[in-house]
Design an enzyme around this catalytic site. Sequence first.
Site: not given
Length: 404
Positions: A132-133, A176
């Site tokens: 995600k990041t 995010e």
Amino acid sequence: MQNLTGVCSSLEHQDLLDRIHRLHFIGIGGSGMCPMAEILHKEGFSLTGSDIFESDTLQRIRAYGIPVYTEHKAENIKDAEAVVYTAAVKQDNPELAAAREKGIPTLERSVMLGYISRTHSQSIGVAGTHGKTTTTGMITTMLELAGKDPAAVIGGKLPLIGGYGKAGSGQSVVIEACEYHETFLQLTSTVGVILNIDNDHLEYYGTMGQLKLAFQKFALLSRTVVFNMDDKNTMDVVNSIDRPVLSFGIKEEEARFHAVNIGEYKPGFFEFDVLELGEFFAHIRLGVPGYHNIYNALAMCCCVRPLGLKPEDAVRAAEEFHGTGRRFEIKGECNGAVIVDDYAHHPTELAATLATAKEMGYDRVIAVHQPFTYSRTKMLMDEFAKVLRAADKVVLLPIMGGRE
């Protein structure tokens, strides 16, 4: 699994936030709170905040003229019309207790993030157990380098923007979207990205079926869904929804965005061609190491069309994106050894991190691992043990209980 509660909270509070002006943030220095404060300040809200420790983040917040207190006291909330707090804030926090005594509405961080997702005409929510990041950072980089000046809320520091996020003047916000306790169900996304679905947070969800159900709801809250066609759990979710979709993959040739001709241009760093519906889309050269980042870059490529960008924007972003904080972040050298910091806290992530180190050609890989949360460590003990064998030497630290 707990009962579904608060899923529509941000929608219920939408009118409230449209009517008020003064907000107080408890824990304003947190990585997830600071960028939200910046965005809301730019949107015209009057903010105050508090935190326990001084930090560079607090100095950044003060630079906007936002008053910040470094002690939690009831009087800090002053004339706030709503109080925003993080999940880490205890229910007996004096500021939270004071707000409730005064009848001031209190909003958990994810509720406010949901509100922000609806104040921009283009909101990109990046979800998935892994990546995600990095993917949020890649998409933010693509929009930033294309001159779109996006807002962003990222789980790691992105050097290009100098922090965990930013308040942009453009129409896009990149968020995010974390599945922990279903917080991502507060978001409304123009583009909802599902990178993968793995066996994490099952202490809350109970079963993979319930976890996939949450991702299904996230997808249904998105106008267009970008998804990984190589991931079976993700395919199970996408096959059950009725939304426009954009797929990506390496193994599945039917994926709309398909990576081919994959090779390393230097140890650990990959380049490849992307085909869109079988036709050449772009040649991508990654500025971050690791085979797994091919998937993250493909997800970014999927966002090009719905965001009104060009393939060359994805090419430039892939090459100029050099990672976010604590995602295979090279900190320096000590006596000839390269020191890398990585937040990997799930066996799949550990495997990718160690594989990347091996791909980069180091003679010896020493893994210094601190397990994060007791429940995850207990549930995935065998997988952790198996994955850590990839290192030449392992140093295990005491478990970090964190929120437990």
